[in-house]
Design an enzyme around this catalytic site. Structure first.
Site, PDB file in Angstrom:
ATOM      1  N   HIS A 248      11.657   4.628   8.537  1.00  0.00           N
ATOM      2  CA  HIS A 248      10.265   4.261   8.709  1.00  0.00           C
ATOM      3  C   HIS A 248       9.531   4.123   7.297  1.00  0.00           C
ATOM      4  O   HIS A 248       8.736   3.113   7.201  1.00  0.00           O
ATOM      5  CB  HIS A 248       9.614   5.547   9.260  1.00  0.00           C
ATOM      6  CG  HIS A 248       8.167   5.100   9.454  1.00  0.00           C
ATOM      7  ND1 HIS A 248       7.612   4.461  10.192  1.00  0.00           N
ATOM      8  CD2 HIS A 248       6.997   6.076   9.080  1.00  0.00           C
ATOM      9  CE1 HIS A 248       6.220   4.338  10.234  1.00  0.00           C
ATOM     10  NE2 HIS A 248       5.871   5.623   9.462  1.00  0.00           N
TER      11      HIS A 248
ATOM     12  N   GLU B 177      -2.722  14.789  12.130  1.00  0.00           N
ATOM     13  CA  GLU B 177      -1.028  14.161  12.223  1.00  0.00           C
ATOM     14  C   GLU B 177      -0.459  15.406  11.714  1.00  0.00           C
ATOM     15  O   GLU B 177      -0.867  16.466  11.109  1.00  0.00           O
ATOM     16  CB  GLU B 177      -0.866  12.835  11.524  1.00  0.00           C
ATOM     17  CG  GLU B 177      -1.458  11.743  12.379  1.00  0.00           C
ATOM     18  CD  GLU B 177      -1.195  10.588  11.839  1.00  0.00           C
ATOM     19  OE1 GLU B 177      -0.059  10.015  11.999  1.00  0.00           O
ATOM     20  OE2 GLU B 177      -2.154   9.765  11.273  1.00  0.00           O
TER      21      GLU B 177
ATOM     22  N   HIS C 241      11.317   8.359  10.828  1.00  0.00           N
ATOM     23  CA  HIS C 241      10.081   8.745  11.866  1.00  0.00           C
ATOM     24  C   HIS C 241      10.704   9.471  12.729  1.00  0.00           C
ATOM     25  O   HIS C 241      11.512   8.810  13.442  1.00  0.00           O
ATOM     26  CB  HIS C 241       9.253   7.686  12.006  1.00  0.00           C
ATOM     27  CG  HIS C 241       7.921   8.070  12.449  1.00  0.00           C
ATOM     28  ND1 HIS C 241       7.678   8.767  13.790  1.00  0.00           N
ATOM     29  CD2 HIS C 241       6.428   7.932  11.844  1.00  0.00           C
ATOM     30  CE1 HIS C 241       6.487   9.053  14.096  1.00  0.00           C
ATOM     31  NE2 HIS C 241       5.676   8.754  12.981  1.00  0.00           N
TER      32      HIS C 241
ATOM     33  N   ARG D 266       7.063  11.927   2.791  1.00  0.00           N
ATOM     34  CA  ARG D 266       5.355  11.671   2.874  1.00  0.00           C
ATOM     35  C   ARG D 266       4.896  12.373   4.116  1.00  0.00           C
ATOM     36  O   ARG D 266       5.374  12.179   5.062  1.00  0.00           O
ATOM     37  CB  ARG D 266       5.379  10.050   3.137  1.00  0.00           C
ATOM     38  CG  ARG D 266       3.976   9.578   3.329  1.00  0.00           C
ATOM     39  CD  ARG D 266       3.857   7.888   3.042  1.00  0.00           C
ATOM     40  NE  ARG D 266       4.403   7.485   4.436  1.00  0.00           N
ATOM     41  CZ  ARG D 266       3.709   7.262   5.572  1.00  0.00           C
ATOM     42  NH1 ARG D 266       2.603   7.477   5.532  1.00  0.00           N
ATOM     43  NH2 ARG D 266       4.502   6.524   6.567  1.00  0.00           N
TER      44      ARG D 266
ATOM     45  N   ARG E  93       7.918  15.367   8.936  1.00  0.00           N
ATOM     46  CA  ARG E  93       8.593  14.377   9.679  1.00  0.00           C
ATOM     47  C   ARG E  93      10.209  14.653   9.539  1.00  0.00           C
ATOM     48  O   ARG E  93      10.888  14.584  10.576  1.00  0.00           O
ATOM     49  CB  ARG E  93       8.326  13.041   9.261  1.00  0.00           C
ATOM     50  CG  ARG E  93       6.986  12.454   9.622  1.00  0.00           C
ATOM     51  CD  ARG E  93       6.677  10.959   9.252  1.00  0.00           C
ATOM     52  NE  ARG E  93       5.331  10.726   9.839  1.00  0.00           N
ATOM     53  CZ  ARG E  93       4.809   9.951   9.441  1.00  0.00           C
ATOM     54  NH1 ARG E  93       5.354   8.845   8.316  1.00  0.00           N
ATOM     55  NH2 ARG E  93       3.467   9.525  10.058  1.00  0.00           N
TER      56      ARG E  93
HETATM   57  C1  LIG Z   1       4.971   1.056  12.474  1.00  0.00           C
HETATM   58  C2  LIG Z   1       4.537   1.626  11.139  1.00  0.00           C
HETATM   59  C3  LIG Z   1       3.294   2.474  11.327  1.00  0.00           C
HETATM   60  C4  LIG Z   1       2.512   2.899  10.230  1.00  0.00           C
HETATM   61  N1  LIG Z   1       1.590   3.766  10.345  1.00  0.00           N
HETATM   62  C5  LIG Z   1       0.873   4.220   9.037  1.00  0.00           C
HETATM   63  C6  LIG Z   1      -0.311   4.940   9.463  1.00  0.00           C
HETATM   64  O1  LIG Z   1      -0.856   5.059  10.259  1.00  0.00           O
HETATM   65  N2  LIG Z   1      -0.899   5.535   8.165  1.00  0.00           N
HETATM   66  C7  LIG Z   1      -0.339   5.383   6.815  1.00  0.00           C
HETATM   67  O2  LIG Z   1      -0.812   5.936   5.947  1.00  0.00           O
HETATM   68  N3  LIG Z   1       0.930   4.500   6.827  1.00  0.00           N
HETATM   69  C8  LIG Z   1       1.441   4.105   7.796  1.00  0.00           C
HETATM   70  N4  LIG Z   1       2.742   3.342   7.701  1.00  0.00           N
HETATM   71  C9  LIG Z   1       3.073   2.967   6.417  1.00  0.00           C
HETATM   72  C10 LIG Z   1       2.217   2.064   5.997  1.00  0.00           C
HETATM   73  O3  LIG Z   1       1.971   1.239   6.691  1.00  0.00           O
HETATM   74  C11 LIG Z   1       3.066   1.182   4.753  1.00  0.00           C
HETATM   75  O4  LIG Z   1       3.684   2.105   3.844  1.00  0.00           O
HETATM   76  C12 LIG Z   1       1.743   0.196   3.903  1.00  0.00           C
HETATM   77  O5  LIG Z   1       1.299  -0.392   4.915  1.00  0.00           O
HETATM   78  C13 LIG Z   1       2.659  -0.582   2.969  1.00  0.00           C
HETATM   79  O6  LIG Z   1       1.540  -1.489   2.541  1.00  0.00           O
HETATM   80  P1  LIG Z   1       2.239  -2.429   1.494  1.00  0.00           P
HETATM   81  O7  LIG Z   1       0.852  -3.542   1.242  1.00  0.00           O
HETATM   82  O8  LIG Z   1       2.377  -1.780   0.442  1.00  0.00           O
HETATM   83  O9  LIG Z   1       3.207  -3.505   1.981  1.00  0.00           O
HETATM   84  P2  LIG Z   1       3.150  -4.235   3.286  1.00  0.00           P
HETATM   85  O10 LIG Z   1       1.952  -4.118   3.990  1.00  0.00           O
HETATM   86  O11 LIG Z   1       4.474  -4.182   4.314  1.00  0.00           O
HETATM   87  O12 LIG Z   1       3.057  -5.622   2.749  1.00  0.00           O
HETATM   88  C14 LIG Z   1       4.346  -6.224   1.931  1.00  0.00           C
HETATM   89  C15 LIG Z   1       3.951  -7.720   1.479  1.00  0.00           C
HETATM   90  O13 LIG Z   1       4.956  -7.989   0.833  1.00  0.00           O
HETATM   91  C16 LIG Z   1       5.358  -9.658   1.137  1.00  0.00           C
HETATM   92  N5  LIG Z   1       6.795  -9.782   0.386  1.00  0.00           N
HETATM   93  C17 LIG Z   1       7.784  -8.886   0.428  1.00  0.00           C
HETATM   94  N6  LIG Z   1       8.997  -9.447  -0.123  1.00  0.00           N
HETATM   95  C18 LIG Z   1       8.363 -10.636  -0.845  1.00  0.00           C
HETATM   96  C19 LIG Z   1       9.029 -11.505  -1.443  1.00  0.00           C
HETATM   97  N7  LIG Z   1       9.993 -11.669  -1.996  1.00  0.00           N
HETATM   98  N8  LIG Z   1       8.264 -12.649  -1.806  1.00  0.00           N
HETATM   99  C20 LIG Z   1       6.985 -13.078  -1.299  1.00  0.00           C
HETATM  100  N9  LIG Z   1       6.233 -11.818  -0.594  1.00  0.00           N
HETATM  101  C21 LIG Z   1       6.944 -10.936  -0.222  1.00  0.00           C
HETATM  102  C22 LIG Z   1       5.487  -9.420   2.599  1.00  0.00           C
HETATM  103  O14 LIG Z   1       5.560 -10.989   3.243  1.00  0.00           O
HETATM  104  C23 LIG Z   1       4.079  -8.695   2.749  1.00  0.00           C
HETATM  105  O15 LIG Z   1       3.157  -9.604   2.928  1.00  0.00           O
HETATM  106  C24 LIG Z   1       3.172   2.567   9.166  1.00  0.00           C
HETATM  107  C25 LIG Z   1       4.287   1.871   8.850  1.00  0.00           C
HETATM  108  C26 LIG Z   1       4.732   1.237   9.924  1.00  0.00           C
HETATM  109  C27 LIG Z   1       6.065   0.360   9.695  1.00  0.00           C
END
Ligand SMILES: Cc1cc2nc3c(=O)[nH]c(=O)nc-3n(C[C@H](O)[C@H](O)[C@H](O)COP(=O)(O)OP(=O)(O)OC[C@H]3O[C@@H](n4cnc5c(N)ncnc54)[C@H](O)[C@@H]3O)c2cc1C
Length: 495
Positions: free
Chosen positions: A336, A115, A229, A371, A275
């Site tokens: 993004h 990528e 993005h 990033r 990006r």
């Molecule tokens: C469309 C898309 C495609 C992507 N593709 C890639 C990729 O291919 N490779 C890569 O490295 N990154 C990618 N990213 C980025 C990456 O997916 C995210 O940065 C990463 O998954 C974030 O993980 P996380 O566990 O920090 O948060 P998340 O997976 O967003 O989880 C957050 C959690 O917190 C909970 N939460 C939030 N606020 C509260 C609250 N107040 N009380 C209780 N629960 C709460 C939510 O309900 C959820 O369960 C992509 C992002 C998107 C949007």
């Protein structure tokens, strides 16, 4: 009815990759509560398409580090970045041992894609639905463990903190606000896409974690660096479905309305430039042509290859009557990812005792000012693992339980939804890809002018989210005002 114990050893806020991987890595003798404000699988992780960047061969560590530094405009914390790259392989292996699958060839070797910013193929993936597969595997693994309680539709409103030591969380459960205690709390709440009208993020991304942490004094960093993005599907009625960067990694080409492949005029890496560079180029190219559309072209790739490698994207485009085998895909840059967040040390600790942050909500510094693709999921597992290791050996403090209940009052909050739309509009108009000091100051004035009643009497989830969104928007704007020259995703108009 959801039942909640009064206390746990560890509370994890968030059931994305960061929260679930931390839970899995904690010792089985720890009682762990994982909460999610929506369904357990509703997260940015679940939407991830492209994959996870990982380097298994130590001879290649340097190139992964160098590519990330270049893409991050050298604003990265190099020591943390080295940790991420060097510990990536063992954490990917751990993820696989928990039951997560990645695409392999007939001999069982992991298939690697490329990528933007990457000088070589180093991204493991599961078709174009890598995130769904990660969440499936991790949720199933967590459900097997007796010490982990997974609770959905529980909204954390605030942290409980005394003398700079976290004591637990306040959360909305069964229509009232309850306190649940733990001397170790991990914030893994993900991103801030909800601050913008157009984002690739899931609906849960309303910046709650940064707000609840910062309100009790946790430091934040790099808040001006919001990533846009370059290639979200440009269909006005859609929540801007992402067309993964892996599509360009596999040969996709950006074209203007005249059919010209314009990226070579903007960067030597052309379509696989960082990006921030590609997003800026798309806006400039579109403006030059009088706001014409910009497209992604994969029509030169074999039909079978497109259908097998990107089945999800192919079907989504078809639902808009775009057949990517023969049609160009209209694209647009949208919000993004958040590079900034709660500032942590190399093991995910914030400056508040017992309070950790990992995943997108945290600012470990590895990404710098922009990033690199597929480094986010990698960062999440490497630092979630470090958080868990630290908690596993930390002294157990028994919190002082003081039960309190507060009823939810929605009556005065009917305007929260309208205010959220106003805020998103302000951020999208004035705190987008191109910024100016004048515009940023104006945005702050507009937010102040909304005159939102942030008093505690408004205590529905919607009102709490609005409060968090306003708080974090101001942090972003103030950080953007303070940085007077362009760097990475922070682009001053005209520079
Ligand atoms: C469309 C898309 C495609 C992507 N593709 C890639 C990729 O291919 N490779 C890569 O490295 N990154 C990618 N990213 C980025 C990456 O997916 C995210 O940065 C990463 O998954 C974030 O993980 P996380 O566990 O920090 O948060 P998340 O997976 O967003 O989880 C957050 C959690 O917190 C909970 N939460 C939030 N606020 C509260 C609250 N107040 N009380 C209780 N629960 C709460 C939510 O309900 C959820 O369960 C992509 C992002 C998107 C949007």
């Amino acid at each position: 009815m959801t039942s909640m114990q009064p206390a746990y050893d560890v509370i994890i806020i968030g059931s994305g990759i960061a929260g679930l991987f931390t839970a899995m890595k904690l010792d089985s003798n720890k009682s762990v509560l994982v909460v999610s404000k929506d369904e357990l699988k509703c997260s940015n992780t679940n939407l991830a398409q492209g994959g996870v960047a990982v380097t298994f061969n130590p001879h290649d560590y340097n190139s992964h580090v160098e590519d990330t530094l270049k893409t991050g405009f050298n604003h990265n914390d190099e020591n943390r970045l080295k940790i991420m790259v060097e510990e990536g392989g063992s954490n990917i292996e751990a993820l696989m041992s928990m039951g997560v699958h990645f695409d392999c060839d007939a001999d069982g070797n992991l298939l690697l894609t490329k990528e933007g910013g990457h000088s070589k193929r180093r991204i493991v993936h599961y078709k174009d639905t890598t995130g769904q597969e990660i969440i499936r595997g991790l949720l199933e693994a967590c459900l097997e463990k007796d010490n982990i309680s997974l609770k959905d539709h529980i909204f954390v409103t605030d942290l409980i903190c005394e003398d700079d030591q976290v004591q637990g969380v306040k959360l909305i459960v069964n229509d009232r606000i309850e306190s649940v205690y733990a001397s170790k709390v991990v914030i893994a709440t993900g991103g801030v896409g909800g601050l913008y009208e157009h984002t690739t993020n899931a609906s849960i991304a309303t910046a709650d974690g940064i707000a609840i942490g910062a309100r009790i004094g946790a430091e934040v960093a790099d808040m001006e660096f919001v990533q846009f993005h370059p290639t979200a599907l440009n269909k006005k009625d859609d929540a801007h479905f992402l067309i993964s960067e892996a599509v360009r990694g596999e040969g996709g080409i950006l074209r203007n309305e005249a059919g010209e492949a314009f990226m070579e005029r903007y960067h030597p890496l052309k379509d696989l430039a960082p990006r921030s560079v590609v997003s800026k180029a798309i806006i400039e190219e579109s403006n030059k042509q009088g706001n014409q559309n910009i497209y992604l072209d994969v029509t030169h790739l074999p039909e079978d290859y497109i259908k097998n490698r990107f089945p999800n994207i192919y079907i989504k485009c078809l639902s808009y009557e775009i057949d990517m085998i023969k049609d160009l895909i209209p694209i647009v840059p949208v919000q993004h990812y958040m590079m900034g967040g709660l500032k942590t040390d190399a093991i995910g600790r914030t400056n508040i005792k017992g309070l950790y942050a990992c995943g997108e909500v945290a600012c470990t510094g590895v990404h710098g000012a922009n990033r690199m693709a597929s480094n986010s999921l990698l960062e999440a597992i490497v630092f979630a693992n470090r958080v868990a290791e630290d908690i596993n050996v930390a002294e157990v403090i028994v919190p002082d339980l003081k039960k309190s209940f507060e009823a939810i009052d929605d009556s005065s909050c009917i305007k929260s939804h309208t205010y959220k739309q106003q805020l998103k509009h302000i951020m999208s108009e004035h705190v987008f890809i191109f910024r100016s000091k004048h515009d940023l100051i104006y945005a702050l004035e507009l937010i102040e002018g909304m005159n939102v009643d942030l008093s505690k009497k408004c205590n529905s989830q919607e009102a709490f989210e609005l409060r968090n969104m306003i708080f974090v928007s101001k942090l972003i704007i103030k950080a953007a005002i303070a940085r007077e020259t362009s760097l990475g995703s922070h682009i001053i108009e005209g520079e």
